[in-house]
Design a protein around this motif. Sequence first.
Motif, PDB file in Angstrom:
ATOM      1  N   ASP A 194      -3.541 -22.173  74.098  1.00  0.00           N
ATOM      2  CA  ASP A 194      -3.004 -22.549  75.402  1.00  0.00           C
ATOM      3  C   ASP A 194      -2.162 -21.400  75.952  1.00  0.00           C
ATOM      4  O   ASP A 194      -1.247 -20.911  75.282  1.00  0.00           O
ATOM      5  CB  ASP A 194      -2.157 -23.819  75.267  1.00  0.00           C
ATOM      6  N   THR A 249       5.564 -25.475  76.548  1.00  0.00           N
ATOM      7  CA  THR A 249       5.414 -26.655  75.691  1.00  0.00           C
ATOM      8  C   THR A 249       6.366 -26.587  74.503  1.00  0.00           C
ATOM      9  O   THR A 249       7.003 -27.579  74.146  1.00  0.00           O
ATOM     10  CB  THR A 249       3.962 -26.770  75.193  1.00  0.00           C
ATOM     11  N   ASP A 251       4.181 -37.065  73.429  1.00  0.00           N
ATOM     12  CA  ASP A 251       3.234 -36.126  74.024  1.00  0.00           C
ATOM     13  C   ASP A 251       3.283 -36.150  75.550  1.00  0.00           C
ATOM     14  O   ASP A 251       3.226 -35.102  76.196  1.00  0.00           O
ATOM     15  CB  ASP A 251       1.822 -36.395  73.524  1.00  0.00           C
ATOM     16  N   LYS A 272       5.736 -28.939  82.199  1.00  0.00           N
ATOM     17  CA  LYS A 272       5.263 -28.707  83.568  1.00  0.00           C
ATOM     18  C   LYS A 272       6.439 -28.406  84.501  1.00  0.00           C
ATOM     19  O   LYS A 272       6.386 -27.496  85.322  1.00  0.00           O
ATOM     20  CB  LYS A 272       4.490 -29.927  84.044  1.00  0.00           C
ATOM     21  N   TRP A 314       1.706 -22.123  76.279  1.00  0.00           N
ATOM     22  CA  TRP A 314       2.278 -22.716  75.074  1.00  0.00           C
ATOM     23  C   TRP A 314       3.794 -22.535  75.009  1.00  0.00           C
ATOM     24  O   TRP A 314       4.490 -23.352  74.398  1.00  0.00           O
ATOM     25  CB  TRP A 314       1.628 -22.129  73.817  1.00  0.00           C
ATOM     26  N   SER A 328       4.732 -32.884  77.769  1.00  0.00           N
ATOM     27  CA  SER A 328       3.893 -32.238  78.784  1.00  0.00           C
ATOM     28  C   SER A 328       4.551 -32.298  80.165  1.00  0.00           C
ATOM     29  O   SER A 328       4.449 -31.347  80.949  1.00  0.00           O
ATOM     30  CB  SER A 328       2.503 -32.862  78.815  1.00  0.00           C
TER      31      SER A 328
END
Length: 145
Positions: free
Chosen positions: A47, A53, A10, A18, A50, A14
Amino acid sequence: MTTVYDVPADLLISAIAKDLNENKKVESPEWAKFVKTGVHKERRPEDMDWWYTRCASILRRVYMDGPVGMNSLRSYYGGKKDNGTSPEKFAKGSGSVIRTALHQLEEAGYISKIKEGRIITPAGKSFLDNTSNSVKKEVPELANY
């Protein structure tokens, strides 16, 4: 050297998302704000970022499992479809989302296509390893490992 296997998924995903968003290596398509991620989902993702991600997650999955094809990725991102009073059944994830993400990651130079499926390129491997190294430095619990 720290690799993808040494940090929590996770945190790594992330950090990659980013970076993909800030450096504009991947662009969210116009239709991304309206689409579900599979037939087993009832609504679109909440989100707004998304897409980045999902691209980061696909990049990590290609690194770990490669060579991978569309069907294995669709199965990985699938889930149980709610059929009301009937029993739930497994449904695959959206092929269009995965295919578009793979094409964008290929254009960015992180993955390449071979006969067996898609594999990570040396640039993609370096990008993921450098990102996992920076994630490991930021988390004090991982510094001892």
